[in-house]
Design a protein around this motif. Structure first.
Motif, PDB file in Angstrom:
ATOM      1  N   GLU A 273       0.817  -1.214   0.000  1.00  0.00           N
ATOM      2  CA  GLU A 273       0.000   0.000   0.000  1.00  0.00           C
ATOM      3  C   GLU A 273       0.852   1.266   0.000  1.00  0.00           C
ATOM      4  OE1 GLU A 273      -2.354  -0.505   3.477  1.00  0.00           O
ATOM      5  OE2 GLU A 273      -3.513  -2.172   2.642  1.00  0.00           O
ATOM      6  N   MET A 274       2.155   1.125   0.195  1.00  0.00           N
ATOM      7  CA  MET A 274       3.038   2.290   0.221  1.00  0.00           C
ATOM      8  C   MET A 274       3.313   2.785  -1.198  1.00  0.00           C
ATOM      9  SD  MET A 274       5.950   1.153   2.893  1.00  0.00           S
ATOM     10  CE  MET A 274       5.953   1.938   4.475  1.00  0.00           C
ATOM     11  N   SER A 275       3.647   4.060  -1.290  1.00  0.00           N
ATOM     12  CA  SER A 275       4.022   4.615  -2.593  1.00  0.00           C
ATOM     13  C   SER A 275       5.450   4.193  -2.939  1.00  0.00           C
ATOM     14  CB  SER A 275       3.922   6.140  -2.555  1.00  0.00           C
ATOM     15  OG  SER A 275       4.921   6.669  -1.713  1.00  0.00           O
TER      16      SER A 275
ATOM     17  N   LEU B 140       8.673   3.319  -0.419  1.00  0.00           N
ATOM     18  CA  LEU B 140       9.441   2.070  -0.507  1.00  0.00           C
ATOM     19  C   LEU B 140      10.916   2.361  -0.730  1.00  0.00           C
ATOM     20  CD1 LEU B 140       7.057  -0.164  -2.641  1.00  0.00           C
ATOM     21  CD2 LEU B 140       7.658  -0.479  -0.238  1.00  0.00           C
ATOM     22  N   ALA B 141      11.215   3.360  -1.559  1.00  0.00           N
ATOM     23  CA  ALA B 141      12.611   3.723  -1.809  1.00  0.00           C
ATOM     24  C   ALA B 141      13.286   4.215  -0.534  1.00  0.00           C
ATOM     25  CB  ALA B 141      12.694   4.790  -2.895  1.00  0.00           C
ATOM     26  N   ASP B 142      12.530   4.872   0.342  1.00  0.00           N
ATOM     27  CA  ASP B 142      13.085   5.343   1.607  1.00  0.00           C
ATOM     28  C   ASP B 142      13.575   4.195   2.484  1.00  0.00           C
ATOM     29  OD1 ASP B 142      12.655   7.984   0.977  1.00  0.00           O
ATOM     30  OD2 ASP B 142      10.792   8.162   2.134  1.00  0.00           O
ATOM     31  N   ILE B 143      12.939   3.048   2.371  1.00  0.00           N
ATOM     32  CA  ILE B 143      13.371   1.897   3.175  1.00  0.00           C
ATOM     33  C   ILE B 143      14.221   0.916   2.363  1.00  0.00           C
ATOM     34  CG2 ILE B 143      11.508   2.054   4.851  1.00  0.00           C
ATOM     35  CD1 ILE B 143      10.055  -0.163   3.368  1.00  0.00           C
ATOM     36  N   GLY B 144      14.607   1.327   1.149  1.00  0.00           N
ATOM     37  CA  GLY B 144      15.533   0.535   0.347  1.00  0.00           C
ATOM     38  C   GLY B 144      14.899  -0.561  -0.477  1.00  0.00           C
TER      39      GLY B 144
ATOM     40  N   ALA C  69      17.183  -6.328   0.228  1.00  0.00           N
ATOM     41  CA  ALA C  69      17.647  -4.991   0.609  1.00  0.00           C
ATOM     42  C   ALA C  69      19.110  -5.009   1.047  1.00  0.00           C
ATOM     43  CB  ALA C  69      16.773  -4.431   1.724  1.00  0.00           C
ATOM     44  N   SER C  70      19.513  -6.037   1.805  1.00  0.00           N
ATOM     45  CA  SER C  70      20.911  -6.083   2.252  1.00  0.00           C
ATOM     46  C   SER C  70      21.853  -6.361   1.085  1.00  0.00           C
ATOM     47  CB  SER C  70      21.095  -7.116   3.361  1.00  0.00           C
ATOM     48  OG  SER C  70      20.864  -8.417   2.873  1.00  0.00           O
ATOM     49  N   ASP C  71      21.425  -7.187   0.128  1.00  0.00           N
ATOM     50  CA  ASP C  71      22.240  -7.424  -1.068  1.00  0.00           C
ATOM     51  C   ASP C  71      22.409  -6.141  -1.876  1.00  0.00           C
ATOM     52  OD1 ASP C  71      22.538 -10.077  -0.415  1.00  0.00           O
ATOM     53  OD2 ASP C  71      21.031 -10.801  -1.844  1.00  0.00           O
ATOM     54  N   ARG C  72      21.344  -5.371  -1.978  1.00  0.00           N
ATOM     55  CA  ARG C  72      21.405  -4.111  -2.709  1.00  0.00           C
ATOM     56  C   ARG C  72      22.372  -3.141  -2.028  1.00  0.00           C
ATOM     57  NH1 ARG C  72      16.116  -2.816  -3.395  1.00  0.00           N
ATOM     58  NH2 ARG C  72      16.163  -3.978  -5.317  1.00  0.00           N
ATOM     59  N   VAL C  73      22.311  -3.062  -0.698  1.00  0.00           N
ATOM     60  CA  VAL C  73      23.214  -2.164   0.041  1.00  0.00           C
ATOM     61  C   VAL C  73      24.663  -2.593  -0.161  1.00  0.00           C
ATOM     62  CG1 VAL C  73      23.923  -1.467   2.367  1.00  0.00           C
ATOM     63  CG2 VAL C  73      21.513  -1.443   1.736  1.00  0.00           C
TER      64      VAL C  73
END
Length: 96
Positions: free
Chosen positions: A45-47, A51-55, A81-85
């Motif tokens: 439901e998030m924009s 979502l980008a703010d939480i990675g 998310a951790s792989d992306r970071v």
């Protein structure tokens, strides 16, 4: 009472708590999976900017939802998310 009769009684007494523990763990795991799925659906439901703010991206949600019901989709999102970071940090090290 012979030793054999006593051993049979003892195993029956000690196996009951183990069965109850397994049943309690199964119920607990099913509840946790259901609760995490509800939290996962709230992410949908998030924009895109939230979502980008939480990675995360919307595509990450589509990838994570394909896990079977018994698995936790939020754990899959954590891995993504951790792989992306880590990838971003590796690229930053190469540039610097």
């Amino acid at each position: 009472m012979t030793t054999f009769d006593f051993a049979t009684e003892t195993s029956r007494i000690t196996s009951r708590p183990a069965v109850a523990t397994r049943v309690a763990n199964t119920v607990s795991n099913a509840y946790r999976a259901w609760k995490n799925r509800r939290a996962f659906y709230r992410l949908g439901e998030m924009s895109d900017s939230e979502l980008a703010d939480i990675g995360l991206t919307r595509a990450d949600l589509h990838v994570a939802i394909d896990v079977p019901f018994g698995r936790d989709p939020t754990a899959m999102l954590r891995e993504i998310a951790s792989d992306r970071v880590e990838t971003i940090e590796d690229i930053a090290r190469k540039v610097a």
